[in-house]
Design a protein around this motif. Structure first.
Motif, PDB file in Angstrom:
ATOM      1  N   ASP A 396      15.234  -8.626  63.624  1.00 26.28           N
ATOM      2  CA  ASP A 396      14.848  -9.974  62.808  1.00 26.28           C
ATOM      3  C   ASP A 396      13.661  -9.031  61.524  1.00 26.28           C
ATOM      4  OD1 ASP A 396      16.212 -11.689  63.774  1.00 26.28           O
ATOM      5  OD2 ASP A 396      14.770 -12.995  64.472  1.00 26.28           O
ATOM      6  N   LYS A 397      12.972  -8.325  62.154  1.00 20.83           N
ATOM      7  CA  LYS A 397      12.081  -7.452  61.255  1.00 20.83           C
ATOM      8  C   LYS A 397      12.654  -6.618  60.164  1.00 20.83           C
ATOM      9  CE  LYS A 397      11.176  -3.670  64.758  1.00 20.83           C
ATOM     10  NZ  LYS A 397      10.128  -3.084  65.741  1.00 20.83           N
ATOM     11  N   ARG A 398      13.977  -6.091  60.726  1.00 18.08           N
ATOM     12  CA  ARG A 398      14.851  -5.330  59.851  1.00 18.08           C
ATOM     13  C   ARG A 398      15.215  -6.103  58.420  1.00 18.08           C
ATOM     14  NH1 ARG A 398      14.728  -2.138  64.361  1.00 18.08           N
ATOM     15  NH2 ARG A 398      14.689   0.004  64.048  1.00 18.08           N
ATOM     16  N   VAL A 399      15.579  -7.157  58.766  1.00 19.24           N
ATOM     17  CA  VAL A 399      16.239  -8.274  58.074  1.00 19.24           C
ATOM     18  C   VAL A 399      15.174  -8.542  56.926  1.00 19.24           C
ATOM     19  CG1 VAL A 399      17.247 -10.628  57.510  1.00 19.24           C
ATOM     20  CG2 VAL A 399      17.891  -9.255  59.566  1.00 19.24           C
ATOM     21  N   TYR A 400      13.987  -9.034  57.491  1.00 15.34           N
ATOM     22  CA  TYR A 400      12.699  -9.281  56.591  1.00 15.34           C
ATOM     23  C   TYR A 400      12.589  -8.074  55.847  1.00 15.34           C
ATOM     24  CZ  TYR A 400      11.427 -13.592  58.847  1.00 15.34           C
ATOM     25  OH  TYR A 400      11.170 -14.889  59.451  1.00 15.34           O
ATOM     26  N   ALA A 401      12.407  -6.878  56.362  1.00 13.85           N
ATOM     27  CA  ALA A 401      12.102  -5.828  55.374  1.00 13.85           C
ATOM     28  C   ALA A 401      13.180  -5.472  54.217  1.00 13.85           C
ATOM     29  CB  ALA A 401      11.974  -4.383  56.338  1.00 13.85           C
ATOM     30  N   HIS A 402      14.250  -5.611  54.799  1.00 14.22           N
ATOM     31  CA  HIS A 402      15.540  -5.330  53.862  1.00 14.22           C
ATOM     32  C   HIS A 402      15.534  -6.403  52.641  1.00 14.22           C
ATOM     33  CE1 HIS A 402      19.682  -4.377  52.342  1.00 14.22           C
ATOM     34  NE2 HIS A 402      20.064  -5.594  52.399  1.00 14.22           N
TER      35      HIS A 402
END
Length: 407
Positions: A396-402
């Motif tokens: 989830d944090k990688r989606v937010y960052a993307h």
């Protein structure tokens, strides 16, 4: 074809601009590792005959869920791209095609052999009985010449391993199904027959590639959606989508869809003939194991679908955001350059280039800087997908960052 090509002056090339070096595909012979997967059935059978240990028959999930993720962590990444001016020659090199073709006979040899074994057969015992070869009746506990003595758990383990082979066989079908040659598209359907998932051929090519990373796509997982919520949505939705696509195709011709040319129906007929033949040969006792391996096979496909576009969403165009969706670009697919899984899955992890160039062959798929990157290879991500809290904590944090925090 020689395993070398002249250098190119292109962005992302692995050779500096202006270099006179010769480019070589360093993975040329590593692609053969992919043929280890369909051979797992033979390995499982041989291992059991030698040892009598039933756990050996669970080799499929052990390799996919434990061994390959570990190798990915140890061997690291490969971000090399073929230069643009060698791609055409690389695509024409038939060596790469034959690797995918060879998967199928090995896959089906293992599949039929496994169904024979779970029905009570023993291929080596049959061989000794019909060739006049001698073997000690007591060698390896009598497993060379007599009953293998499999219990229910052993048979389930073998069926699960066969399902793993069929699931990765769907990836081979995916590679072949995108090609322009009619013979390769038919080979794709043959590869799908084992898992009774032939409608994937239609849904993936004409459905998923059009609607990817949109709410209308059953094969694109949503932010916060667990694999266990995604599985029924994608299995049912993909089946419905495939049928509707073929139904509309025939409606445009003012024809009913119930005909041999319907690619959903003829794919199902292939599976029905295959399953019917196996049941006729080995008896109805194989039916539950046919079902188990089919479910494992298409579930392995769907868990890969789950991670490939998790949380990705294409924007609508127009000032009011009600227009058509933006074009698919490398930012809409999760990529991975872990070399072990890439050679095992024929570069499926370079998914961004695949969506940009669906007919491009696996050996020429490229890595893009703008593609979001998974923390490990697909094999390791499958393990994480099966544990939703861990998966969301990682992804989830990688989606937010993307998306720069803007979902």
């Amino acid at each position: 074809m020689a395993n070398k090509y002249p250098t190119a002056s292109v962005a992302n090339a692995t050779i500096p601009e202006g270099s006179t070096a010769i480019w070589r595909d360093k993975k040329r012979y590593l692609w053969l590792i992919g043929l280890v997967v369909p051979s797992l059935a033979l390995i499982a059978y041989g291992g059991y005959v030698l040892t009598g240990v039933g756990a050996v028959l669970w080799v499929g999930p052990v390799i996919i869920l434990l061994v390959v993720p570990a190798i990915d962590l140890l061997t690291g990444l490969d971000r090399s791209n073929p230069p643009d001016d060698v791609i055409e020659a690389l695509e024409q090199d038939r060596y790469y095609r034959w690797i995918t073709y060879l998967y199928l006979p090995i896959q089906y040899l293992g599949f039929v052999g496994a169904m024979w074994i779970v029905s009570g057969g023993n291929p080596l015992a049959w061989l000794y009985a019909h060739t006049g070869l001698d073997a000690s009746a007591t060698a390896f506990g009598g497993r060379l010449t007599g009953d293998l003595g499999l219990n229910l758990i052993d048979k389930i383990g073998l069926a699960v391993s066969i399902g793993c082979i069929g699931g990765i066989g769907i990836n081979t079908a995916h590679e072949l199904g995108h090609k322009r040659e009619a013979s390769e598209r038919w080979l794709s359907k043959i590869a799908l027959a084992q898992s009774f998932y032939g409608h994937f051929y239609i849904e993936h090519n004409r459905g998923h590639h059009v609607r990817v990373a949109t709410p209308e796509d059953p094969a694109s997982s949503r932010m916060g959606e667990s694999f266990y919520a995604f599985w029924p949505r994608t299995v049912g939705g993909s089946l419905k989508s495939a049928w509707n696509l073929e139904k509309k195709r025939y409606a445009r011709k003012n024809l009913h869809p119930f005909r041999v040319g319907n690619d959903v129906l003829n794919a199902w007929v292939m599976s029905a003939v295959l399953f019917g033949g196996v049941i006729a040969l080995f008896g109805p006792t194989v039916i539950p194991f046919l079902v188990i391996q089919a479910i494992i096979g298409f579930s392995l496909l769907e868990v890969v679908n789950y991670m490939e576009h998790y949380g990705m969403l294409r924007q609508r165009t127009g000032a009011d955001k009600t227009g058509r969706y933006e074009r698919v670009d490398p930012s809409h697919s999760w990529n991975s350059n872990n070399i072990a899984t890439n050679v095992l899955l024929y570069h499926l992890q370079r998914h961004s280039d695949h969506h940009a160039n669906p007919t491009r062959r696996y050996q020429t798929l490229r890595d893009f800087e703008e593609s979001p990157v998974l923390p490990t290879g697909y094999a390791g991500m499958i393990v994480l997908s099966l544990i939703p809290p861990v998966y969301r904590r990682v992804m989830d944090k990688r989606v937010y960052a993307h998306f720069g925090g803007d979902l």
